[in-house]
Design an enzyme around this catalytic site. Structure first.
Site, short mmCIF file in Angstrom:
data_model
loop_
_atom_site.label_atom_id
_atom_site.label_comp_id
_atom_site.label_asym_id
_atom_site.label_seq_id
_atom_site.Cartn_x
_atom_site.Cartn_y
_atom_site.Cartn_z
N HIS A 197 -20.97 11.06 1.50
CA HIS A 197 -21.55 12.15 2.30
C HIS A 197 -21.29 13.52 1.68
O HIS A 197 -21.96 14.49 2.03
CB HIS A 197 -21.04 12.09 3.74
CG HIS A 197 -19.56 12.26 3.89
ND1 HIS A 197 -18.68 11.21 3.82
CD2 HIS A 197 -18.79 13.38 4.10
CE1 HIS A 197 -17.45 11.65 4.00
NE2 HIS A 197 -17.48 12.96 4.15
N HIS A 246 -5.01 7.14 -17.54
CA HIS A 246 -5.98 6.10 -17.92
C HIS A 246 -5.50 5.26 -19.10
O HIS A 246 -5.85 4.07 -19.19
CB HIS A 246 -7.35 6.73 -18.19
CG HIS A 246 -8.09 7.03 -16.92
ND1 HIS A 246 -8.89 6.09 -16.30
CD2 HIS A 246 -8.13 8.13 -16.14
CE1 HIS A 246 -9.41 6.60 -15.20
NE2 HIS A 246 -8.96 7.84 -15.08
N HIS A 303 1.97 12.09 -1.24
CA HIS A 303 1.44 13.45 -1.14
C HIS A 303 2.54 14.41 -1.60
O HIS A 303 3.54 14.61 -0.90
CB HIS A 303 1.03 13.77 0.30
CG HIS A 303 -0.15 13.00 0.77
ND1 HIS A 303 -1.42 13.21 0.30
CD2 HIS A 303 -0.25 12.01 1.69
CE1 HIS A 303 -2.26 12.39 0.90
NE2 HIS A 303 -1.58 11.65 1.75
N SER A 342 0.85 -1.19 0.00
CA SER A 342 0.00 0.00 0.00
C SER A 342 0.88 1.23 0.00
O SER A 342 1.82 1.33 0.81
CB SER A 342 -0.91 0.01 1.23
OG SER A 342 -1.76 1.15 1.22
N ARG A 364 -3.13 -6.54 -3.09
CA ARG A 364 -3.31 -7.41 -1.93
C ARG A 364 -3.69 -8.83 -2.35
O ARG A 364 -4.28 -9.04 -3.42
CB ARG A 364 -4.36 -6.84 -0.98
CG ARG A 364 -5.70 -6.55 -1.63
CD ARG A 364 -6.62 -5.72 -0.75
NE ARG A 364 -7.87 -5.41 -1.43
CZ ARG A 364 -8.06 -4.37 -2.21
NH1 ARG A 364 -7.07 -3.50 -2.40
NH2 ARG A 364 -9.23 -4.15 -2.80
N HIS A 409 -2.39 6.95 -5.00
CA HIS A 409 -2.52 5.80 -4.11
C HIS A 409 -2.46 4.54 -4.96
O HIS A 409 -2.99 4.49 -6.07
CB HIS A 409 -3.86 5.87 -3.37
CG HIS A 409 -4.34 4.56 -2.83
ND1 HIS A 409 -5.32 3.81 -3.47
CD2 HIS A 409 -4.00 3.86 -1.73
CE1 HIS A 409 -5.55 2.71 -2.78
NE2 HIS A 409 -4.76 2.71 -1.72
N GLY A 469 -5.81 -5.52 14.07
CA GLY A 469 -4.76 -5.22 15.03
C GLY A 469 -3.44 -4.87 14.39
O GLY A 469 -2.38 -5.15 14.95
N GLY A 470 -3.49 -4.26 13.22
CA GLY A 470 -2.28 -3.90 12.52
C GLY A 470 -1.55 -2.74 13.18
O GLY A 470 -2.02 -2.13 14.14
N ARG A 471 -0.37 -2.43 12.65
CA ARG A 471 0.46 -1.35 13.19
C ARG A 471 -0.15 -0.01 12.77
O ARG A 471 -0.19 0.33 11.59
CB ARG A 471 1.88 -1.49 12.66
CG ARG A 471 2.85 -0.45 13.20
CD ARG A 471 4.26 -0.79 12.73
NE ARG A 471 5.24 0.11 13.30
CZ ARG A 471 5.71 1.19 12.66
NH1 ARG A 471 5.28 1.48 11.45
NH2 ARG A 471 6.62 1.96 13.24
#
Length: 303
Positions: free
Chosen positions: A174, A144, A97, A93, A111, A107, A257-259
């Protein structure tokens, strides 16, 4: 380790090396801080972060391989039959920026999941997307076109399907607006042929630098002032909103429970929120909303 997991892990670690090397070269030698970490519940990862560079204000590239006794809700919501299964999850991942507002944020995520229950399920997911602050037609078309080329040869209409999925996924409901101009997003990829699916995911990973670096080269030295910087910081707020409210990778990391430092490396180092701000009509900032933050066929011929 299964041969499938080893194949994926070797590729992701190599891709991390290539991406970090390319970004370091652009920075003129400023390198990444590296953390190699272990997860108490099982597994670990290698996080690399470049901070306060000349070109990249922050760039994080994380590779992880975690495992556990039970799939987190974010991974099992669409697969209730697997909810009690143990799992392995491998992924790369990255979020970049840039400092110059004319260079887009980007980004990329790749996975691989493998469950340890009776069904022995596995699947791939991932993609990459682009979040400009100021829109440029040639940048969007190049992005693209590269995404389209990465999908060629996999299956008919793969680009069209995964491009539409990306537009849908990176939509801030939203706000009723897109996060950026999209790219590719796919999940639950399992054709039954691991080698074929893995080759497709590697094609997407290999295409990332080809898609992004020419845009960086074109825009990184463009002059900008306080107005452009202010708009960049304001738009980064949308990035924060999406990642903390909707992003499945963030939710999976927190639920498993990842870092936390590695999970939240995606957030920008500086951001600005304003109450009910609206761009001035006819301005370059308004053009972003009117011309770029809407689903669009970027490969169509223009007059």
């Amino acid at each position: 380790m299964s041969e499938q997991r080893r194949t994926v892990e070797d590729y992701l670690l190599g891709l991390q090396e290539r991406i970090c090397g390319a970004l370091t070269e652009i920075e003129g030698g400023a390198g990444f801080h590296e953390d190699v970490w272990l997860r108490r519940e099982g597994g670990g990862g290698r996080t690399r972060v470049l901070s306060q560079g000349r070109v990249f204000e922050q760039a994080g590239v994380n590779v992880s391989h975690v495992h556990g006794d039970r799939l987190p809700p974010s991974a099992s919501a669409l697969r209730p039959a697997l909810a009690g299964d143990g799992f392995h999850a491998l992924g790369l991942s990255l979020v970049i920026h840039p400092r110059n507002p004319y260079v887009p944020t980007t980004h990329c995520n790749l996975r691989y999941f493998e469950t340890l229950g009776p069904e022995g399920a596995w699947w791939f997911g991932g993609g990459f997307d682009l979040t400009p602050y100021y829109g440029f037609e040639d940048d969007a078309r190049h992005w693209h076109e590269t995404a389209h080329a990465a999908c060629s040869g996999y299956e008919p209409q793969a680009y069209e399907r995964y491009k539409a999925w990306c537009d849908e996924y990176f939509f801030i409901r939203h706000r009723q607006e897109a996060r950026g101009i999209g790219g590719l997003f796919f999940d639950d990829v399992n054709s039954g042929d691991f080698a074929r699916d893995c080759a497709f995911v590697q094609s997407v990973g290999d295409a990332f630098l080809d898609a992004y670096l020419p845009i960086v080269a074109r825009r990184k030295d463009m002059p900008f002032g306080a107005r452009e910087r202010d708009f960049q910081l304001y738009r980064r707020g949308r990035y924060v909103e999406f990642n903390l409210v909707y992003d499945r990778g963030t939710l999976f990391g927190l639920q498993s429970g990842g870092r936390v430092e590695s999970i939240l490396m995606s957030l920008p180092p500086e951001v600005r929120f304003r109450y009910d701000w609206r761009p001035e009509p006819g301005s370059p900032e308004a053009a972003l909303y009117e011309d770029y933050l809407k689903p669009r066929d970027w490969l169509a011929k223009r007059p």
